[in-house]
Design an enzyme around this catalytic site. Structure first.
Site, mmCIF file in Angstrom:
data_model
loop_
_atom_site.group_PDB
_atom_site.id
_atom_site.type_symbol
_atom_site.label_atom_id
_atom_site.label_comp_id
_atom_site.label_asym_id
_atom_site.label_seq_id
_atom_site.Cartn_x
_atom_site.Cartn_y
_atom_site.Cartn_z
ATOM 1 N N HIS A 167 0.856 -1.186 0.000
ATOM 2 C CA HIS A 167 0.000 0.000 0.000
ATOM 3 C C HIS A 167 0.890 1.233 0.000
ATOM 4 O O HIS A 167 1.827 1.328 0.794
ATOM 5 C CB HIS A 167 -0.911 0.033 1.221
ATOM 6 C CG HIS A 167 -1.650 1.334 1.387
ATOM 7 N ND1 HIS A 167 -2.742 1.664 0.602
ATOM 8 C CD2 HIS A 167 -1.450 2.388 2.220
ATOM 9 C CE1 HIS A 167 -3.181 2.868 0.954
ATOM 10 N NE2 HIS A 167 -2.414 3.327 1.934
ATOM 11 N N SER A 169 0.641 5.576 -0.130
ATOM 12 C CA SER A 169 -0.231 6.745 -0.094
ATOM 13 C C SER A 169 0.562 7.949 0.375
ATOM 14 O O SER A 169 1.676 7.819 0.912
ATOM 15 C CB SER A 169 -1.427 6.510 0.830
ATOM 16 O OG SER A 169 -1.006 6.421 2.179
ATOM 17 N N SER A 177 -4.865 14.087 -2.396
ATOM 18 C CA SER A 177 -4.731 12.707 -1.953
ATOM 19 C C SER A 177 -4.353 11.786 -3.120
ATOM 20 O O SER A 177 -4.904 11.887 -4.216
ATOM 21 C CB SER A 177 -6.048 12.235 -1.333
ATOM 22 O OG SER A 177 -5.966 10.877 -0.963
#
Length: 296
Positions: A167, A169, A177
């Site tokens: 993941h 981010s 985002s």
């Protein structure tokens, strides 16, 4: 200020852990093979829940880009920034990364379960007009399963194969985002002076896609090549879309020269897409100078 304090603490703790892990009593660098780095043989086993290095750890105090991404965009309109910010061409970058083995020989008698974490930051430290903001922070937790292998491939010793759930981010709100999830496959091999990691991946679907065409820009796989010649170390990290039409990706080149123990001078060059998540569809060329504490 709180974010900066936490990041500084993490950097210091990681540096201390790496220094203990990668130097001997005389302060010399311990060069580790793939078997030693990933505990692939009985002799290399060091137990579980021991913090060790994963990807490189470095600090680039001066990084120049030919085209700062002042107004990030996305194919999803909700994630396109409406107004530009006057970012400098110069900023600082740092990266830290570590891993730990959670379970040993838990799968088919040989597979190990690892947890890894990588973080890198682009800091507009010279931009007084914007109060020196962090332009982009990327967080990358990962769960990995690795198996030892003893075979020959492309004239090298194939040492490891595995897969991971990854993941990545930037932990930001709309419209800045960015995130995505991947299943990454890994083959690792080495020779006398060279080490190669091949990492194709499959992107997992997102309900609310923040960056719909990220694989069309960053790519569908990564190759890491590390070469050592005496005191000199060079490594390349390349991504590619693996398509003939609209072939894209990015290439990072690094050169390291030791100063003392783990401390090395580092020169870094990047060109292409996806130097950070917010830049996934933004092409630029960057050059940076700094210091490195841990390499591959």
């Amino acid at each position: 200020m709180m974010r900066l304090t936490l990041l500084s603490a993490a950097l210091l703790l990681s540096t201390a852990a790496y220094t203990q892990d990668l130097t001997n009593a005389r302060g010399n660098i311990i060069e580790r093979s793939l078997s030693e780095s990933w505990a692939l043989t009985p002799e290399a086993q060091r137990g579980t829940l021991r913090l060790t290095s994963y990807k490189p750890f470095y600090l680039t105090a001066g990084r120049w880009t030919n085209d700062p991404n002042e107004q990030p965009s996305s194919e999803n309109p909700a994630y396109s920034v409406p107004e530009a910010r006057a970012y400098n061409n110069y900023e600082a970058r740092f990266q830290l990364s570590f891993k730990t083995k959670v379970l040993q020989d838990f799968l088919f008698g040989t597979g190990d379960l690892w947890v890894g974490y990588t973080q890198y930051a682009h800091w507009q430290i010279y931009n007084t007009a914007l109060s020196r903001p962090f332009r982009e922070l990327n967080y990358e937790p990962e769960i990995m399963v690795n198996f030892p292998i003893n075979a020959r491939l492309f004239g090298l010793d194939l040492k490891m194969a595995g897969a991971s759930f990854n993941h990545q981010s930037n932990g930001r709100d709309l419209p800045r985002s960015r995130s995505w999830n991947r299943v990454i496959f890994n083959l690792a091999m080495e020779g006398k002076n060279i080490r190669i990691h091949l990492k194709p991946w499959i992107r997992l679907p997102d309900a609310d896609d923040e960056n719909p065409l990220i694989t069309s820009f960053i790519g569908r796989g990564e190759a890491i090549v590390v070469y050592r010649a005496g005191k000199h170390i060079a490594y390349a990290v390349g991504t590619n879309t693996l398509t003939l039409k609209q072939n894209r990706g990015g290439l990072q080149l690094n050169y390291l020269y030791p100063v003392k123990a783990n401390l090395r001078l580092q020169a870094q060059f990047f060109t292409g897409y996806g130097e950070t998540l917010i830049d996934y569809n933004h092409r630029q060329t960057t050059i940076g100078l700094g210091v490195s504490f841990v390499d591959w």
